[in-house]
Design a protein around this motif. Structure first.
Motif, PDB file in Angstrom:
ATOM      1  N   UNK A   3      40.752 124.117   5.803  1.00  0.00           N
ATOM      2  CA  UNK A   3      41.312 123.139   4.879  1.00  0.00           C
ATOM      3  C   UNK A   3      42.315 123.851   3.982  1.00  0.00           C
ATOM      4  N   UNK A   4      43.170 123.049   3.354  1.00  0.00           N
ATOM      5  CA  UNK A   4      44.119 123.659   2.425  1.00  0.00           C
ATOM      6  C   UNK A   4      44.188 122.814   1.161  1.00  0.00           C
ATOM      7  N   UNK A   5      44.210 123.503   0.035  1.00  0.00           N
ATOM      8  CA  UNK A   5      44.340 122.832  -1.246  1.00  0.00           C
ATOM      9  C   UNK A   5      45.620 123.353  -1.894  1.00  0.00           C
ATOM     10  N   UNK A   6      46.455 122.441  -2.339  1.00  0.00           N
ATOM     11  CA  UNK A   6      47.694 122.863  -2.999  1.00  0.00           C
ATOM     12  C   UNK A   6      47.581 122.580  -4.488  1.00  0.00           C
ATOM     13  N   UNK A   7      47.835 123.604  -5.274  1.00  0.00           N
ATOM     14  CA  UNK A   7      47.738 123.468  -6.721  1.00  0.00           C
ATOM     15  C   UNK A   7      49.142 123.588  -7.307  1.00  0.00           C
ATOM     16  N   UNK A   8      49.563 122.560  -8.014  1.00  0.00           N
ATOM     17  CA  UNK A   8      50.864 122.621  -8.687  1.00  0.00           C
ATOM     18  C   UNK A   8      50.638 123.201 -10.082  1.00  0.00           C
ATOM     19  N   UNK A   9      50.903 124.479 -10.183  1.00  0.00           N
ATOM     20  CA  UNK A   9      50.540 125.221 -11.392  1.00  0.00           C
ATOM     21  C   UNK A   9      51.236 124.678 -12.638  1.00  0.00           C
ATOM     22  N   UNK A  10      52.469 124.245 -12.468  1.00  0.00           N
ATOM     23  CA  UNK A  10      53.224 123.778 -13.644  1.00  0.00           C
ATOM     24  C   UNK A  10      52.629 122.503 -14.245  1.00  0.00           C
ATOM     25  N   UNK A  11      51.804 121.806 -13.481  1.00  0.00           N
ATOM     26  CA  UNK A  11      51.200 120.574 -14.002  1.00  0.00           C
ATOM     27  C   UNK A  11      49.834 120.814 -14.636  1.00  0.00           C
ATOM     28  N   UNK A  12      49.310 122.038 -14.485  1.00  0.00           N
ATOM     29  CA  UNK A  12      47.949 122.299 -14.982  1.00  0.00           C
ATOM     30  C   UNK A  12      47.885 122.390 -16.497  1.00  0.00           C
ATOM     31  N   UNK A  13      46.786 121.894 -17.025  1.00  0.00           N
ATOM     32  CA  UNK A  13      46.483 121.997 -18.446  1.00  0.00           C
ATOM     33  C   UNK A  13      45.253 122.891 -18.595  1.00  0.00           C
ATOM     34  N   UNK A  14      44.944 123.362 -19.793  1.00  0.00           N
ATOM     35  CA  UNK A  14      43.725 124.164 -19.967  1.00  0.00           C
ATOM     36  C   UNK A  14      42.487 123.357 -19.562  1.00  0.00           C
ATOM     37  N   UNK A  15      41.586 124.034 -18.864  1.00  0.00           N
ATOM     38  CA  UNK A  15      40.400 123.362 -18.327  1.00  0.00           C
ATOM     39  C   UNK A  15      39.143 123.970 -18.937  1.00  0.00           C
ATOM     40  N   UNK A  16      38.079 123.202 -18.940  1.00  0.00           N
ATOM     41  CA  UNK A  16      36.754 123.742 -19.262  1.00  0.00           C
ATOM     42  C   UNK A  16      35.763 123.248 -18.223  1.00  0.00           C
ATOM     43  N   UNK A  17      34.791 124.103 -17.948  1.00  0.00           N
ATOM     44  CA  UNK A  17      33.685 123.697 -17.095  1.00  0.00           C
ATOM     45  C   UNK A  17      32.548 123.342 -18.044  1.00  0.00           C
ATOM     46  N   UNK A  18      32.081 122.108 -17.974  1.00  0.00           N
ATOM     47  CA  UNK A  18      31.138 121.594 -18.978  1.00  0.00           C
ATOM     48  C   UNK A  18      29.686 121.752 -18.522  1.00  0.00           C
ATOM     49  N   UNK A  19      28.768 121.735 -19.490  1.00  0.00           N
ATOM     50  CA  UNK A  19      27.347 121.901 -19.138  1.00  0.00           C
ATOM     51  C   UNK A  19      26.904 120.789 -18.169  1.00  0.00           C
ATOM     52  N   UNK A  20      25.991 121.133 -17.294  1.00  0.00           N
ATOM     53  CA  UNK A  20      25.363 122.408 -16.962  1.00  0.00           C
ATOM     54  C   UNK A  20      25.728 122.831 -15.536  1.00  0.00           C
ATOM     55  N   UNK A  59      32.383 130.234 -23.467  1.00  0.00           N
ATOM     56  CA  UNK A  59      32.362 131.581 -22.901  1.00  0.00           C
ATOM     57  C   UNK A  59      33.423 131.706 -21.816  1.00  0.00           C
ATOM     58  N   UNK A  60      33.992 132.904 -21.728  1.00  0.00           N
ATOM     59  CA  UNK A  60      34.991 133.147 -20.676  1.00  0.00           C
ATOM     60  C   UNK A  60      34.326 133.609 -19.383  1.00  0.00           C
ATOM     61  N   UNK A  61      33.042 133.317 -19.241  1.00  0.00           N
ATOM     62  CA  UNK A  61      32.256 133.811 -18.108  1.00  0.00           C
ATOM     63  C   UNK A  61      32.377 132.869 -16.914  1.00  0.00           C
ATOM     64  N   UNK A  62      31.442 132.991 -15.987  1.00  0.00           N
ATOM     65  CA  UNK A  62      31.570 132.240 -14.741  1.00  0.00           C
ATOM     66  C   UNK A  62      30.441 131.263 -14.455  1.00  0.00           C
ATOM     67  N   UNK A  63      29.404 131.234 -15.280  1.00  0.00           N
ATOM     68  CA  UNK A  63      28.287 130.315 -14.972  1.00  0.00           C
ATOM     69  C   UNK A  63      27.793 129.626 -16.230  1.00  0.00           C
ATOM     70  N   UNK A  64      27.510 128.346 -16.103  1.00  0.00           N
ATOM     71  CA  UNK A  64      27.001 127.580 -17.240  1.00  0.00           C
ATOM     72  C   UNK A  64      25.703 126.859 -16.902  1.00  0.00           C
ATOM     73  N   UNK A  65      24.975 127.368 -15.908  1.00  0.00           N
ATOM     74  CA  UNK A  65      23.698 126.754 -15.526  1.00  0.00           C
ATOM     75  C   UNK A  65      22.791 126.695 -16.754  1.00  0.00           C
TER      76      UNK A  65
END
Lengths: 415, 168
Positions: A256-273, A374-380
Motif C-alpha cells: 500500500x502507499x500513503x501520500x502525505x502532503x507535508x505543507x498541509x499538515x498542522x501540529x498533531x497530538x495523540x490523545x489518551x489512551x 510528552x514527546x514520547x511514543x506511547x500513551x497507553x
C-alpha cells in the motif's frame, strides 16, 4: 525483480533475492538489551547452558530504563547486567550514557545494510540509517547472544511518501503522528514502513529517527529510510563499516502507499489512551496540563532540544517540565549551545540522559487525574506509571508551548 | 496439545503495559510475584480469579507495545492456557512461542465466544471448539518450526533438548 528497501537490505545480507513472507536466517550485525530486558535475557542465556557470547564486539548492554536506579530490586538487576557484561567483555553503557536507541548509532553499531536486533520494541528507530532493525524478546536475544543468528520473516512494505515543505512549527513528530492516525495502531502489523519523498530527503537524521522510531506504533516490524549523504555525514568518524547508499527500486511492489502532503499538515497530538487517537492540536486546544516531558528515544535529540529551547527562551513554564537529553553526547552539545541554561532559566527540571518518565518507573510519574504532554511514543493507560493519568503525545514544539501556557495551545505564532 | 479452559474476553489493542505494567517488571525476575499483576492494567481481579488452563479471547493487536517478554510470561505463570485473538502484535507473538504460551489467530472465534464459555483448543490440528455453545472454528496452525518450539515448551527447553536452534 525491483525491490523495496526491506527486500534489498535482506537480499544483500543473505546474498540472494528474498521475497515477502519468506523466512530467512540472518547473521546479526549488532544485538542490544537494556535493563528492562537484559536480566531475563541473562537468565535464559544461562538456562540454555550457554557460556560464550558469539561476538562481544557486536553485543551491547545499556542501562537506560531506570537510570539511575530508584529501588534496590532494580539495583540488583543492574548489578547482574554489569557482572555479565564484564564477564563476557560486552559493550556496556551504564547510567547516564543515554538511551539505547540513541547510543547505538552514536557509538557506531548501526550502518546501512546492517541487521540490528534489540530487546526493545523501538529498535525500529535504526531503520533511519537503512539498517534492518527490529525488536525481539529476551529469550530470543539470548539465542542471538549465543549464536549470532536469528530467523526473520521478510516483511511486506508500506510506502509512505511525504512531499512538500513543513510549516515552521510542524515537525517530523507531527508527520508520524498523522501517519499513525491514518494507518491505525495495527495497520502495518508485520510490515516495514518505508518513508520517502522530498520532505524526508530534506529531513535531518534526528527527524528521520523520529519517523522510524514510531513505526512499531502501527504494528510495523521496522521503519526504513534510504541512506544518503546525510547518513554518511552522521556516521563519519563513528563506525568502521562503509556507509553504503541503499535505496529502494523505483518500481518495487508495495502493499500500500500513503501520500502525505507535508505543507498541509498542522501540529498533531495523540490523545489518551491510544496512540492512533490522533487529533489536530486545534481540536484539544485549552486542555490544562500538569506535566510536560521533553525527551525519549522519539524526541530527545539535539534538534528536539533546540526546538524546545527556541520556544522556552526568556519564558517561564507554568507547569512542571522535565527535560532529558537522549544521550550524554546530546547533553554536552546542548550544554555548549546554551540550551540547558535556557531550560533551567525557564524553570525546567533537566534530568539524566535516559528513558525517564516515559516508561513509568521513575523521574516523573503523574498523579491520578493529571494530564501529561510528552514527546514520547506511547500513551497507553498506565504507561507513565499511573493508570488514571492522561497522556498526550506531541512534538517538542507543542510540548514546550504547553509548558509555557500551562495548557495545550497551537504554537502558530512562533516562527 | 489440547488446552481446555474458560474464556476471558478482552477488547482490541491490549498492550503489554496492560498485561504487566512497566513499573513492576524493572524490579524483579520473580514470576510468582509478577504474575499477581497479570492484566492489572485492564482487570485488577484477573490474577486472583483466573484458573489454570483458562483461555484469553481478545480482539485485534493483542500484546501491542513494549517488547517485554514478561508479558507472555506473567500470563503463563498466572495459569493462562492459551491466548486466542483476532490478531497479535508481532513481538508479543514471537515472545509467546519462545516462552511456551500457546497463541492462536482465529478472527472468527471472537464474536462467537462469551466470557466464561468453556473452550477447547487443538494446536496441531488448528481447531477451536466452544463447548458451551457447540460451535467449532478452524485456524491455520503455526508453521512447523514454530509449533515445534512451542510444543517443546519454549526456546530454552527447545535448545536444551536439541543442543541447537531449529533454524540453524
Amino acid at each position: 525483480m525491483p525491490q523495496t528497501l526491506a527486500e534489498k537490505i535482506l537480499s544483500m545480507k543473505i546474498k540472494r533475492d528474498v521475497s515477502p513472507g519468506e523466512i530467512v536466517v540472518v547473521e546479526v550485525d549488532a544485538a542490544m538489551a537494556h535493563d528492562g530486558t537484559a536480566p531475563l535475557m541473562i537468565q535464559s542465556f544461562k538456562a540454555m547452558g550457554m557460556t560464550k557470547v558469539w561476538d562481544p564486539s557486536r553485543a551491547v548492554f545499556v542501562i537506560d530504563h531506570i537510570a539511575p536506579s530508584s529501588n534496590e530490586g532494580t539495583s540488583a538487576l543492574h548489578k547482574m547486567m554489569r557482572e555479565f557484561a564484564l564477564q563476557h567483555g560486552l559493550n556496556f553503557f551504564d547510567v547516564g550514557e543515554g538511551i539505547c536507541h540513541q547510543l547505538l548509532p552514536e557509538k557506531g553499531f548501526v550502518y546501512p545494510g546492517g541487521v540490528v536486533l534489540g530487546a526493545d520494541s523501538h529498535t525500529c528507530t535504526h531503520g533511519a540509517f537503512a539498517a534492518f532493525s527490529t525488536g525481539i524478546g529476551s529469550t530470543e536475544m539470548a539465542a542471538v547472544f549465543g549464536s549470532g543468528k536469528l530467523w526473520l520473516r521478510v516483511p511486506e512494505s508500506l510506502k509512505v511518501t511525504v512531499t512538500g515543505a513543513l510549516k515552521s512549527y510542524v515537525t517530523a513528530k507531527d508527520v508520524v503522528l498523522h501517519v499513525i492516525g491514518e494507518v491505525g495502531a495495527d495497520g502495518a502489523t508485520y510490515m516495514a514502513v518505508e518513508y520517502s519523498g522530498d520532505t524526508v530527503k530534506e529531513m535531518s537524521i534526528d527527524s528521520r529517527m523520529t519517523l522510524c522510531n514510531m513505526a512499531v506504533e502501527m504494528g510495523a516490524k521496522t521503519g526504513l529510510i534510504a541512506s544518503d549523504e546525510k547518513t554518511r555525514l552522521f556516521l563519519e568518524g563513528r563506525c568502521q563499516a562503509p556507509c553504503k547508499t541503499i535505496e529502494p527500486d523505483s518500481s518495487a511492489y508495495y502493499t500500500d502507499e500513503l501520500i502525505v502532503e507535508a505543507d498541509k499538515l498542522e501540529p498533531m497530538v495523540s490523545c489518551p489512551h491510544e496512540v492512533d487517537n490522533v487529533k489536530a492540536v486545534a481540536e484539544v486546544e485549552g486542555t490544562p496540563v500538569d506535566q510536560v516531558f521533553i525527551g525519549s528515544c522519539t524526541n530527545g535529540r539535539l534538534e528536539d532540544l533546540r526546538m524546545a529551547a527556541q520556544m522556552l527562551k526568556g519564558k517561564k513554564v507554568k507547569c512542571r517540565t522535565i527535560v532529558m537529553p537522549a544521550s550524554r553526547e546530546v547533553y554536552l552539545k546542548a550544554l555548549r549551545e546554551g540550551l540547558i541554561e535556557i531550560f533551567l532559566e525557564a524553570g525546567c527540571a533537566v534530568g539524566v540522559p535516559g528513558c525517564g518518565p516515559c516508561v513509568g518507573g521513575h523521574h516523573g510519574v503523574p498523579a491520578p487525574g493529571e494530564v501529561v504532554v510528552a514527546t514520547t511514543n506511547r500513551n497507553f493507560k498506565g504507561r507513565m506509571g499511573c493508570a488514571e493519568a492522561f497522556i498526550y503525545l506531541a512534538s517538542p514544539i507543542v510540548a514546550a508551548h504547553a509548558a509555557i501556557q500551562g495548557k495545550i495551545v497551537h504554537p502558530k505564532e512562533v516562527s | 496439545m489440547i488446552i481446555k479452559g474458560r474464556a476471558w474476553k478482552f477488547g482490541n489493542n491490549i498492550s503489554t503495559d496492560h498485561i504487566i505494567p512497566g513499573k513492576y517488571k524493572f524490579k524483579t525476575l520473580d514470576f510468582r510475584e509478577l504474575a499477581q499483576h497479570a492484566m492489572e492494567g485492564i482487570d485488577s481481579e484477573f490474577s486472583r480469579r483466573v484458573q489454570p488452563g483458562d483461555i484469553i479471547v481478545a480482539g485485534r493487536n493483542f500484546g501491542c507495545g513494549s517488547s517485554r517478554e514478561q508479558a507472555p510470561l506473567v500470563l503463563k505463570h498466572a495459569g493462562v492456557g492459551a491466548v486466542v485473538a483476532r490478531s497479535f502484535a508481532r513481538i508479543f507473538f514471537r515472545n509467546s512461542i519462545n516462552v511456551g504460551l500457546p497463541v492462536v489467530i482465529c478472527p472468527e472465534a471472537y464474536e462467537a465466544v462469551e466470557q466464561g464459555d468453556l473452550l477447547e483448543v487443538n494446536l496441531a490440528e488448528g481447531m477451536l471448539k466452544n463447548l458451551s455453545k457447540g460451535t467449532v472454528f478452524n485456524f491455520k496452525p503455526l508453521p512447523d518450526f514454530l509449533l515445534k518450539i512451542l510444543l517443546d515448551g519454549g526456546l530454552v527447553e527447545h535448545y536444551k533438548m536439541h543442543g541447537k536452534f531449529i533454524w540453524e
